[in-house]
Design an enzyme around this catalytic site. Structure first.
Site, PDB file in Angstrom:
ATOM      1  N   ASP A 172     -14.934  -0.320   7.570  1.00 42.20           N
ATOM      2  CA  ASP A 172     -15.091  -1.020   6.296  1.00 42.20           C
ATOM      3  C   ASP A 172     -15.045  -2.488   6.729  1.00 42.20           C
ATOM      4  O   ASP A 172     -13.962  -3.003   7.067  1.00 42.20           O
ATOM      5  CB  ASP A 172     -13.934  -0.702   5.338  1.00 42.20           C
ATOM      6  CG  ASP A 172     -14.082  -1.439   4.015  1.00 42.20           C
ATOM      7  OD1 ASP A 172     -14.587  -2.584   4.034  1.00 42.20           O
ATOM      8  OD2 ASP A 172     -13.679  -0.900   2.973  1.00 42.20           O
ATOM      9  N   HIS A 173     -16.198  -3.151   6.746  1.00 42.07           N
ATOM     10  CA  HIS A 173     -16.214  -4.468   7.405  1.00 42.07           C
ATOM     11  C   HIS A 173     -15.331  -5.486   6.691  1.00 42.07           C
ATOM     12  O   HIS A 173     -14.927  -6.478   7.295  1.00 42.07           O
ATOM     13  CB  HIS A 173     -17.652  -4.979   7.595  1.00 42.07           C
ATOM     14  CG  HIS A 173     -18.298  -5.493   6.359  1.00 42.07           C
ATOM     15  ND1 HIS A 173     -18.802  -4.676   5.381  1.00 42.07           N
ATOM     16  CD2 HIS A 173     -18.519  -6.767   5.920  1.00 42.07           C
ATOM     17  CE1 HIS A 173     -19.306  -5.419   4.414  1.00 42.07           C
ATOM     18  NE2 HIS A 173     -19.147  -6.688   4.707  1.00 42.07           N
ATOM     19  N   HIS A 220     -14.709  -1.399  -0.373  1.00 49.49           N
ATOM     20  CA  HIS A 220     -14.190  -2.762  -0.183  1.00 49.49           C
ATOM     21  C   HIS A 220     -13.179  -3.155  -1.264  1.00 49.49           C
ATOM     22  O   HIS A 220     -12.078  -3.621  -0.958  1.00 49.49           O
ATOM     23  CB  HIS A 220     -15.330  -3.782  -0.191  1.00 49.49           C
ATOM     24  CG  HIS A 220     -16.467  -3.437   0.731  1.00 49.49           C
ATOM     25  ND1 HIS A 220     -16.271  -2.887   1.974  1.00 49.49           N
ATOM     26  CD2 HIS A 220     -17.813  -3.563   0.600  1.00 49.49           C
ATOM     27  CE1 HIS A 220     -17.455  -2.707   2.559  1.00 49.49           C
ATOM     28  NE2 HIS A 220     -18.406  -3.093   1.737  1.00 49.49           N
TER      29      HIS A 220
HETATM   30  C1  BG6 Z   1     -21.982  -3.759   2.205  1.00 50.63           C
HETATM   31  C2  BG6 Z   1     -22.845  -3.287   1.079  1.00 50.63           C
HETATM   32  O1  BG6 Z   1     -20.971  -2.827   2.458  1.00 50.63           O
HETATM   33  O2  BG6 Z   1     -21.370  -4.996   1.822  1.00 50.63           O
HETATM   34  C3  BG6 Z   1     -23.906  -4.316   0.727  1.00 50.63           C
HETATM   35  O3  BG6 Z   1     -23.492  -2.059   1.449  1.00 50.63           O
HETATM   36  C4  BG6 Z   1     -23.248  -5.641   0.449  1.00 50.63           C
HETATM   37  O4  BG6 Z   1     -24.674  -3.897  -0.382  1.00 50.63           O
HETATM   38  C5  BG6 Z   1     -22.298  -6.031   1.563  1.00 50.63           C
HETATM   39  O5  BG6 Z   1     -24.268  -6.619   0.316  1.00 50.63           O
HETATM   40  C6  BG6 Z   1     -21.502  -7.276   1.181  1.00 50.63           C
HETATM   41  O6  BG6 Z   1     -20.765  -7.713   2.271  1.00 50.63           O
HETATM   42  P1  BG6 Z   1     -20.270  -9.213   2.362  1.00 50.63           P
HETATM   43  O7  BG6 Z   1     -19.483  -9.257   3.630  1.00 50.63           O
HETATM   44  O8  BG6 Z   1     -21.500 -10.060   2.394  1.00 50.63           O
HETATM   45  O9  BG6 Z   1     -19.464  -9.472   1.126  1.00 50.63           O
END
Ligand code: BG6
Length: 475
Positions: A177-178, A240
């Site tokens: 989960d980045h 997230h």
């Molecule tokens: C990803 C989603 O997990 O997170 C995308 O699949 C989204 O749809 C992205 O754009 C958003 O990540 P961040 O780091 O730009 O908030």
């Protein structure tokens, strides 16, 4: 200080994620001496690429990191390409022999990491073959890294888990989960637990409510077909947003071990409750922008012309635990909004209605910062309050050096640190919560509010807070 002896096999090496995130992240680790010379990466894909071509692709992907030429050349020697079909037993045999060969060259102590950067429908096929064709190491560790989504709902997530468990133990599975690799997110627990003043404030008697906004300005950007199966509830909230909720509310464990943290998170997710069913739930879908320049969701490639998929959602949540009784958490996330803004606000109680509330803000994007909002008096007019923002902003030079999300998460995995990866039960309870929302949407024809692209989203999301005499704090 080079460490981390391992052979990493990457399924999906020709893909976009690998080039955009993984190769640069590995290079950064290498450049910081956090990746051993006893490391090799085997990229697999269906394309007929030569080793040289693969190394060229990797070289190209690292250019934004401003690499040193000498180091980059040395780094590239660790990359190997194997054309492989994930269904082919023969190709697994070829992979096995390449791994053994590289293990002898690199003295990687039998440590193996398998990273699947492919569609989730392929996870189980790969893990099945890894075990059946004996690719799992007997002398070192085996770790599996997978991308989201982990299932589509609770049932499919359980099925997938069941399949993965035939080859890997839960402790060997690293679910990415980045958000959990973002530097500001990694500060939430230390800030909560290592500051006595905040510890004293971090309780239901002091906190009025919490706001979490994951607002994006981009639309679905060519990912319409995927998004049709997901919507914002599955794409952003299930993972997230709910992970952020756990970090903000979990009970401080005796130790900050991954096991204890994960248990504490599970406890939160298990007790999530929708405030008042569908009344406290808003969904929306973007249409064309007012100036007609941006297309609406229904005009995106891969989207059904009558799609009811939500690109915006706001919800009021409670945690059914005594520590969090009556403290609402408002979540919202949407695509094609006016501004990209990812942030969290902890709003403290304000006994005097004339006094603007104090709040603590964690801004993840666009300007990573942590800010405490206090009041000060205007020096000329009496009883005019002014914002006194105490703010820590990540210095842009430091921001360059700080690990980016994938760099942090890959490093954690190589170290065997599961802290920033969700346990299956976290995923399972998060799906249980999202499934409830979908059931409500199905049972009670809830409106799908249209909003123009590049706007603030549907008015109903503001009304959700207004009914409670609150409002989204825009700063
Ligand atoms: C990803 C989603 O997990 O997170 C995308 O699949 C989204 O749809 C992205 O754009 C958003 O990540 P961040 O780091 O730009 O908030």
């Amino acid at each position: 200080m080079r460490q981390n002896h391992l052979i990493m096999t990457l399924f999906g090496a020709t893909g976009d994620l690998a080039s955009r995130k993984l190769y640069p992240a590995l290079y950064q680790l290498y450049a910081k001496n956090l990746l051993s010379n006893e490391f090799a990466l085997i990229g697999t894909g269906r394309r007929d690429w030569s080793q040289d071509h693969f190394r060229d692709v990797v070289r190209h992907s690292i250019q934004p990191c401003d690499p040193s030429e000498k180091l980059l050349e040395e780094f590239l020697t660790h990359f190997y390409y194997l054309q492989a079909d994930i269904e082919s037993v023969q190709d697994y045999a070829a992979l096995k022999s390449l791994i053994s060969q590289l293990e002898a060259t690199y003295h990687s102590q039998g440590n193996r990491v398998f990273y699947i950067s492919l569609a989730p429908t392929l996870f189980a096929t790969i893990t099945h073959h890894l075990k059946e064709q004996a690719l799992l190491s007997e002398s070192g560790y085996n770790r599996l890294i997978i991308e989201k989504p982990f299932g589509y709902d609770q049932e499919s997530a359980r099925k997938l888990q069941h399949q993965l468990e035939r080859s890997f133990e839960e402790e060997q599975i690293y679910r990415i989960d980045h958000y959990l690799g973002k530097s500001i997110v990694n500060q939430i627990l230390p800030i909560r637990f290592h500051n006595p003043i905040l510890k004293a404030l971090w309780q239901r008697e002091m906190i009025d409510h919490i706001q979490i906004s994951l607002n994006e300005s981009l639309g679905v950007e060519g990912r319409g077909a995927y998004y049709e199966t997901s919507g914002v509830s599955r794409d952003m909230i299930q993972n997230h947003a709910l992970q952020l909720v756990t970090l903000l509310t979990l009970d401080e464990p005796d130790t900050l071990s991954a096991q204890a943290i994960r248990q504490a998170k599970i406890q939160i997710l298990k007790n999530l409750r929708l405030a008042n069913g569908s009344q406290d739930l808003v969904r929306g879908q973007y249409g064309p922008s007012v100036n007609g320049k941006e297309k609406g969701y229904l005009q995106e490639d891969g989207v059904a012309p009558d799609s009811q998929v939500e690109t915006f959602m706001a919800v009021k949540v409670f945690i059914d635990l005594p520590e969090w009784q009556n403290v609402p958490i408002y979540l919202r996330s949407g695509k094609a909004l006016k501004d990209k803004k990812t942030d969290i606000k902890i709003i403290f109680q304000s006994p005097d209605p004339d006094l603007p509330a104090n709040y603590l803000q964690f801004e993840l994007a666009p300007d990573p910062k942590i800010r405490l909002r206090l009041n000060q008096m205007d020096s000329t007019q009496r009883r005019e309050f002014k914002d006194l923002p105490l703010s820590y902003q990540v210095d842009s030079r430091l921001a360059k050096r700080l690990p980016k999300d994938y760099e942090k998460l890959l490093y954690d995995c190589f170290q065997g640190d599961l802290n920033n990866f969700a346990h299956f039960l976290e995923v399972d309870y998060a799906w249980q919560f999202i499934d409830q929302i979908h059931q409500l949407w199905q049972q009670e024809a809830t409106p799908l509010y249209p909003y123009p692209a590049q706007s603030q989203g549907p008015q109903a999301a503001d009304d959700l807070l207004r009914r409670d005499n609150r409002q989204w704090i825009q700063e």
